[in-house]
Each structure stands twice: as structure tokens, then as C-alpha cells.
Enzyme design. Structure first.
Site, PDB file in Angstrom:
ATOM      1  CE1 TYR A   1       3.308   3.515 -10.105  1.00 50.07           C
ATOM      2  CE2 TYR A   1       4.691   3.953  -8.177  1.00 50.07           C
ATOM      3  CZ  TYR A   1       4.028   2.892  -8.922  1.00 50.07           C
ATOM      4  OH  TYR A   1       4.294   1.904  -8.711  1.00 50.07           O
TER       5      TYR A   1
ATOM      6  CG  PHE B   1      -2.006  -1.056   1.385  1.00 51.22           C
ATOM      7  CD1 PHE B   1      -3.115  -0.641   1.074  1.00 51.22           C
ATOM      8  CD2 PHE B   1      -1.547  -2.263   1.526  1.00 51.22           C
ATOM      9  CE1 PHE B   1      -4.340  -1.696   0.962  1.00 51.22           C
ATOM     10  CE2 PHE B   1      -2.741  -3.259   1.514  1.00 51.22           C
ATOM     11  CZ  PHE B   1      -3.996  -3.075   1.378  1.00 51.22           C
ATOM     12  CG  ASP B   2       3.694   1.931  -3.318  1.00 47.93           C
ATOM     13  OD1 ASP B   2       4.154   1.397  -2.486  1.00 47.93           O
ATOM     14  OD2 ASP B   2       3.331   1.405  -4.493  1.00 47.93           O
TER      15      ASP B   2
ATOM     16  CD  GLU C   1       1.935  -1.403   3.650  1.00 48.33           C
ATOM     17  OE1 GLU C   1       1.582  -2.211   4.398  1.00 48.33           O
ATOM     18  OE2 GLU C   1       2.332  -1.564   2.385  1.00 48.33           O
TER      19      GLU C   1
ATOM     20  CG  HIS D   1       1.391  -0.847 -11.150  1.00 49.45           C
ATOM     21  ND1 HIS D   1       2.360  -0.343 -10.400  1.00 49.45           N
ATOM     22  CD2 HIS D   1       2.036  -1.402 -12.194  1.00 49.45           C
ATOM     23  CE1 HIS D   1       3.628  -0.341 -10.709  1.00 49.45           C
ATOM     24  NE2 HIS D   1       3.167  -1.318 -11.894  1.00 49.45           N
TER      25      HIS D   1
ATOM     26  CB  VAL E   1       7.050   4.175  -4.635  1.00 52.25           C
ATOM     27  CG1 VAL E   1       6.937   3.237  -3.426  1.00 52.25           C
ATOM     28  CG2 VAL E   1       5.831   5.221  -4.645  1.00 52.25           C
ATOM     29  CB  ALA E   2      11.762   1.895  -3.819  1.00 56.26           C
ATOM     30  CG  ASN E   3      11.350  -0.192  -8.070  1.00 55.17           C
ATOM     31  OD1 ASN E   3      11.229  -0.259  -6.786  1.00 55.17           O
ATOM     32  ND2 ASN E   3      10.637  -0.546  -8.955  1.00 55.17           N
ATOM     33  CE1 TYR E   4       6.701   1.121 -12.398  1.00 55.32           C
ATOM     34  CE2 TYR E   4       7.130  -0.944 -11.070  1.00 55.32           C
ATOM     35  CZ  TYR E   4       6.682  -0.516 -12.322  1.00 55.32           C
ATOM     36  OH  TYR E   4       6.457  -1.480 -13.215  1.00 55.32           O
TER      37      TYR E   4
END
Length: 646
Positions: free
Chosen positions: A389, A302-303, A306, A439, A384-387
Site C-alpha cells: 500500500y 486491522f492492519d 494489529e 479494503h 502487509v505480507a502479500n499486499y
């Protein structure tokens, strides 16, 4: 030429509040934290996860029924002995922490500060160093460790502890793209209160790829040539007006907000003086991975719930992230140790040409009428780290609203042995595979179509079954089904399914309720077994649209605190069991956009943008095309000596 406008008026870098719905300022966050610390029960030092404007209180202030600014904090004792939701009222008479509600200390989200501390703890751990040495990596200072939530996979022996696990990557130099070199099979488990590395799972040595994945210019050879300059020129300036966080443009008025959990929020959208939406935001993002290997099976995040969209927001750059005449808004959030953090240029707003708005070429008279479309875009980006958006809200001159979600960044990869089959992903590099994953974006729309009282209808196409009415077999009707009780629904492109958000009070000249149409063209479904973590932990993904009546304590589609939650304990799927009426009430819609991502080699080492969409369009809201008053471009350009528009 490109240009930018300044952010809202500031004093010493702290935005000035001009309206109760304005986001919390750095000064207000500091005052709220000080009021909470003064109570003493948090201890010193303490940790925090978020400061949120109490929007219901803000609206009471707008109505003249309350005063002051009310913020909600989530504070934790650093020893894990307690956590609280803390209401703080800021006023001229003094600042006071008015209410403390206990929260399970495991449940607050993971802050960026905690994630960095967990990575540092791993690098300092003899257990971690020993496991990495088995792979020939003796300098762990170049290892990257991403602290990941354990949702649904908490080991029984650590029950009651706030734990996380780490995905591990190796860099050969400081400027290496570590995400190109996954360290397969190494899984550190960390206590997030004590920052103790509890254990390091070792699932067997798999070679780390030696193939680089540089993203800097020239990394894969000379740059492409022949690209001419493309400049956006608005010599008279942009067509929008900004007053603090309030924007007006081409008949639209709305307010921009910024929250810890959701990032960019839009409030009180009105078109041509009539209300459309009370609130709009991406409310949650859930990303499950569909691979059973040792460093992938736990991945289901849950980006927003969390980690928080606010702290993950990018600072945008003119000419790179944004092109044209830009107005920026800064974003401020509460850092993990209690200090306000301001993100410069967190939100970008600009207008752009959007091809043809409407056109007709009259062949008999030899007359062409055409109008060009322009849209206003409000956007921000989260990493979010590697991704990465991007969320782009577009407003159009004909009353449409569109949300476009742009997905880019780096695929979360796994290491493989040479010659391994990859049944649940794709090979993308030497000894590297990218697993299949999904996603899901849970959107929150507080509707206000021609007023606060709305209802919902589902519409689909259906062939006329009566031969007497359909003698040629071509008659098709649209069927409107009122949805009167809160529910979850699925999309069906095969029947042209969509939804109408209707006013409970107003009708158009044809006797229909004035309405807006909602279309969700980009959806997917869960492929997990019904008893799987991915199927039980985020039940909201099993429908494409949820509808509930507004409730002040129902704020997040996946639940208030998904970190360490029992799978499925909270969220929209639980609320709708009450079977409340949604007929003529303040209505909240929760569309779920989704994409099933089967990686392609062309998406490595960085992914070209892929986009998914949601659209709201007036449907009987007006009696005719509301964009008939757009000026003729031929008239506007007639005086230009080189104009071809005549």
C-alpha cells in the site's frame, strides 16, 4: 537526471531533535526502553509493541508549558503474565518511567519479530510437519507461514490466551514466489506468548499449484522493448525548503512525522499563512475477506492496529519507488525485543508537473493564458505480507490537498481442486482462486480551518420544488445542513454530497464562513450479515465520514487495541454515543475510504496499482482563485531557443 537529498541532519545514524513534534529518535527510544526495564516488572527478556511520541505533551512544550520528551511504550512480559502502557519522561535531569497502566496481555499488536518466531515454531512443529507430509511436502523449510490475527474467531478453548493462526504457502526454491502456491486447508494455531503450536487444523488435502508466479524480469518471457529513458531534470534544484522535519513549498508550510501505528503523519499544514489542518494521517486499515472457505473466513485484519504501519514501512529506492529530485526522511520505530529500528528512506518527498493548473484561450483577441500545475508529494509504502500500500499526500498551488492510496502487491489466494466452482472469487491461476474482499482506510483529520475552532456542514444538490421559482424545471440549489452534534454520515454521489469544514470565527467578503470542502469519491459498504464478525468487529466501516470533538484519549478510529478485542467494544462508533457538540470546537474528522475488490486475472501474479482518493479544497477560504500569481510558463521559457511556448 534524478537526484536525492539527504535525510534530516544525523549524528551516528540518529536524527537530531529540533522541534518537540519531531519523531522519536533511536537514542530516545533506547533511553525510554532502558527506563522501563529499570523498573523490573517487565522481566528479562521482555517484548514491546511500539514507542509513541506524546503529541499533547509536545504541544505543551511548544507553548512553553512543559519540558522534556514524553514517550509512550507498550511492554509485555514474555510469559504473558502482564502488559502495560508505560509513560516515560526523558529530560536532562534523568529519564523516568512515570506511569504504568495495565493492559490485557492478549491485546498488544503482533510484532514482526513475533510473526517470524511463530512461523519458525510452525516449521519446527511435528504437528505441522505431519499435516504437510500428507500433501507430499516433506521439506517444510521452504514453507511460508503468515501469522494472522484471530479477531472475532478465537476458539473458546483458548480463551484467555494470546493466539494467532497461520496462512500457509509453499515455495519450490528459495527464490520462488510462495504467494503463488497457497496450501489450502492447513491452519496452524499458535500461542504467541509461548510460541507453542497448539493444533493444526486439516480441512482436507487439495493439490498445491505447480504453476509459478515469478515477479523478476524475464519471468514470463523477454522484456518489452522500445521504452526510452524518461528523466526528471531540475537543474536549479527543487522548489521546496527543508529544515529538519519542517517543509515549506509554494505557500505551504507543514511538519512531517512518523509513528509506530500510523507511519507517515503530517502536522500543522498552513497555506499562505493560514491554518488548514492540525494533523493528517491514515489512522487504520481494515480488510475483511468475503469467502467462507476454511483458510479465508477468519481473514479480517486491522492492519495498523494489529501490526503497525511503522514497522511495515518500506525503504524506498531512487529511480524505482521515487523518480526525480527527492528528499528522503528516515523512519525509526521500536522493535519487538526493545531495540530501535531505523528504516532508511522511509518517506519520499518530491515535486512533479501535474498538467494544467488553469487556462483560457481568448478566441476574439487570439490570446491564450495558461499556467502549469505543480504539486508536492509526500509518500510512503507499507507491505502487509502479500499486499503493498502506498500513501501519497499531494499539496497543490491552489490550496488543495489530496490523499491517494495506491493498492498493489499480491492477491491473497486459496487453493482449489481442478474444476471447482468459485462463487466468492475469481480463478487466477492453475488450482488457485483469489477471493472477493474489501479494503477500508480510516483517515484522521484534525481540522484547523482558519483557526482551531471549526464546525461541519453537509451539502447536497436539490432540485427547486417551487414551480414559481423553477418555471423551466432546471433550477437546482445546494442545500447546506449544519451538523452540530458528533455523527456518522454516508456519501451519496447521486446528490453531489460533500462536506464543508467551516471556520467558527472568520468569514469571507461574501459573508460566508471561510471553509474547506471535503469530498470522498471512493467508498463502499459492508455486505456482511449484521451479526457477522466483519459487520460487528469494525463498525466504523458502516459510515463514510465520522465527526467528533477532539479528545486526547480518542486516537484510533477502530479502537486502541483491536487485537483480541470484543467486537465493537471501542472506536469512533462508541465515542459518538456521547452526542457531544461539534459546533465551534477543535474538530476531528474520520473519513473512511473504501474499495470492493473483485479480483481480475490481470491482477495476477502481481496487481497493477489501483488508486482511491480523498480531496480537500478551499471553498470560500479565498475570495478568488489563489493561483493567479503563478508565473507564466511562456515568459519563463521564452529564452529557450527551441521553445514552442509563446
Amino acid at each position: 537526471m534524478s537526484a536525492c537529498h539527504t535525510s534530516p541532519e544525523s549524528d551516528g545514524g540518529r536524527s537530531v531533535r529540533s522541534h518537540p513534534l519531531d519523531p522519536p529518535t533511536a537514542d530516545e527510544i533506547s533511553r525510554a526502553v532502558a527506563a522501563a526495564r529499570a523498573d523490573g516488572r517487565l522481566g528479562d527478556p521482555a517484548r514491546f509493541w511500539g514507542a509513541t511520541l506524546d503529541e499533547a505533551h509536545a504541544r505543551r512544550v511548544v507553548a512553553g508549558a512543559a519540558t522534556g520528551v514524553r514517550l509512550g511504550l507498550v511492554g509485555m512480559r514474555i510469559d504473558g503474565a502482564g502488559a502495560w502502557e508505560i509513560d516515560v519522561l526523558l529530560s536532562d535531569a534523568g529519564d523516568e518511567a512515570t506511569d504504568w497502566r495495565p493492559v490485557d496481555p492478549r491485546r498488544p499488536g503482533i510484532t514482526s519479530d513475533e510473526a517470524r518466531a511463530a512461523a519458525r515454531a510452525c516449521r519446527e512443529s511435528p504437528l505441522f510437519q505431519e499435516v504437510m507430509a500428507r500433501r507430499g511436502i516433506h521439506d517444510v523449510s521452504l514453507c511460508m507461514i503468515d501469522a494472522e490475527s484471530m479477531g472475532g474467531f478465537e476458539p473458546a478453548k483458548y480463551r484467555g490466551r494470546r493466539v494467532t493462526w497461520g496462512t500457509v504457502w509453499h515455495r519450490t526454491t528459495e527464490d520462488d514466489n510462495g504467494y503463488a502456491r497457497p496450501v489450502q486447508g492447513v491452519v496452524p494455531i499458535i500461542d504467541m506468548h509461548t510460541m507453542e503450536v497448539l493444533e493444526v487444523e486439516d480441512h482436507g488435502v487439495i493439490p498445491v499449484s505447480t504453476e509459478a508466479g515469478p515477479l523478476t524480469t524475464g519471468g514470463f518471457g523477454p522484456d518489452r522493448t522500445g521504452l526510452k529513458a524518461l528523466e526528471v531534470v531540475q537543474k536549479d534544484g527543487p522548489s521546496f525548503d527543508v529544515d529538519g522535519w519542517r517543509v515549506s513549498w509554494q505557500g505551504w508550510t507543514f511538519r512531517i512525522g512518523f509513528t509506530h501505528r500510523e507511519g507517515l503523519v503530517l502536522y500543522d499544514l498552513e497555506f499562505l499563512g493560514r491554518s488548514v489542518l492540525k494533523r493528517a494521517a491514515c489512522n487504520e486499515m481494515y480488510v475483511p475477506y468475503l469467502d467462507s472457505n476454511s483458510t479465508q473466513y477468519r481473514k479480517n485484519f486491522f492492519d495498523w492496529g494489529e501490526y503497525g504501519a511503522g514497522p511495515l514501512t518500506n525503504s524506498l529506492a531512487l529511480g524505482c519507488d521515487c523518480l526525480g529530485v527527492i528528499h528522503y526522511f528516515d523512519g525509526t520505530h521500536l522493535g519487538g525485543y526493545g531495540d530501535p529500528v531505523t528504516i532508511k528512506n522511509a518517506i519520499c518527498m518530491h515535486e512533479e508537473d501535474n498538467s494544467i493548473l488553469w487556462k483560457h484561450n481568448d478566441l476574439r483577441r487570439g490570446v491564450s493564458e495558461v499556467r502549469r500545475s505543480r504539486r508536492l508529494i509526500v509518500s510512503n509504502f507499507q507491505t502487509v505480507a502479500n499486499y503493498d500500500y502506498g500513501f501519497y499526500w499531494s499539496l497543490y498551488q491552489d490550496g488543495r490537498i489530496e490523499l491517494e492510496v495506491k493498492l498493489t502487491g499480491i492477491l491473497s489466494a486459496s487453493g482449489i481442486n481442478a474444476g471447482d466452482e468459485v462463487p466468492y472469487g475469481r480463478k487466477v491461476s492453475e488450482l488457485v482462486q483469489a477471493p472477493i474482499h474489501q479494503h477500508y482506510f480510516g483517515i484522521r483529520l484534525d481540522t484547523a480551518v482558519d483557526g482551531e475552532l471549526n464546525r461541519l456542514a453537509e451539502v447536497h444538490a436539490e432540485a427547486e420544488p417551487d414551480p414559481a421559482l423553477n418555471p423551466y424545471g432546471n433550477a437546482v440549489r445546494f442545500v447546506r445542513e449544519p451538523l452540530t452534534v458528533e455523527t456518522g454520515r454516508r456519501n451519496d454521489p447521486g446528490t453531489a454530497r460533500h462536506w464543508r469544514i467551516e471556520s467558527a470565527d472568520r468569514t469571507n467578503r461574501y459573508g460566508e464562513p471561510t471553509a474547506y470542502q471535503l469530498r470522498i469519491p471512493d467508498t463502499t459498504r459492508s455486505f456482511g450479515r449484521p451479526d457477522s464478525v466483519m459487520a460487528t468487529r469494525a463498525p466504523f466501516i458502516h459510515q463514510h465520514l465520522w465527526a467528533t470533538p477532539y479528545a486526547a484519549d480518542e486516537n484510533f478510529i477502530g479502537g486502541q487495541y483491536p487485537n483480541h478485542a470484543e467486537p465493537g467494544e471501542d472506536g469512533v462508533h462508541v465515542w459518538q454515543r456521547q452526542r457531544r457538540s461539534i459546533d465551534g470546537v477543535p474538530l476531528v474528522l474520520w473519513p473512511v475510504l473504501g474499495t470492493h475488490h473483485l479480483p481480475r486475472p490481470e491482477q495476477w501474479p502481481v496487481m497493477p496499482v489501483e488508486a482511491i482518493h480523498l480531496t480537500l479544497a478551499p471553498d470560500g477560504f479565498f475570495d478568488r482563485n489563489p493561483a493567479l500569481d503563478i508565473p507564466d510558463p511562456a515568459a519563463a521559457r521564452a529564452a529557450e531557443p527551441d521553445s514552442c511556448c509563446s
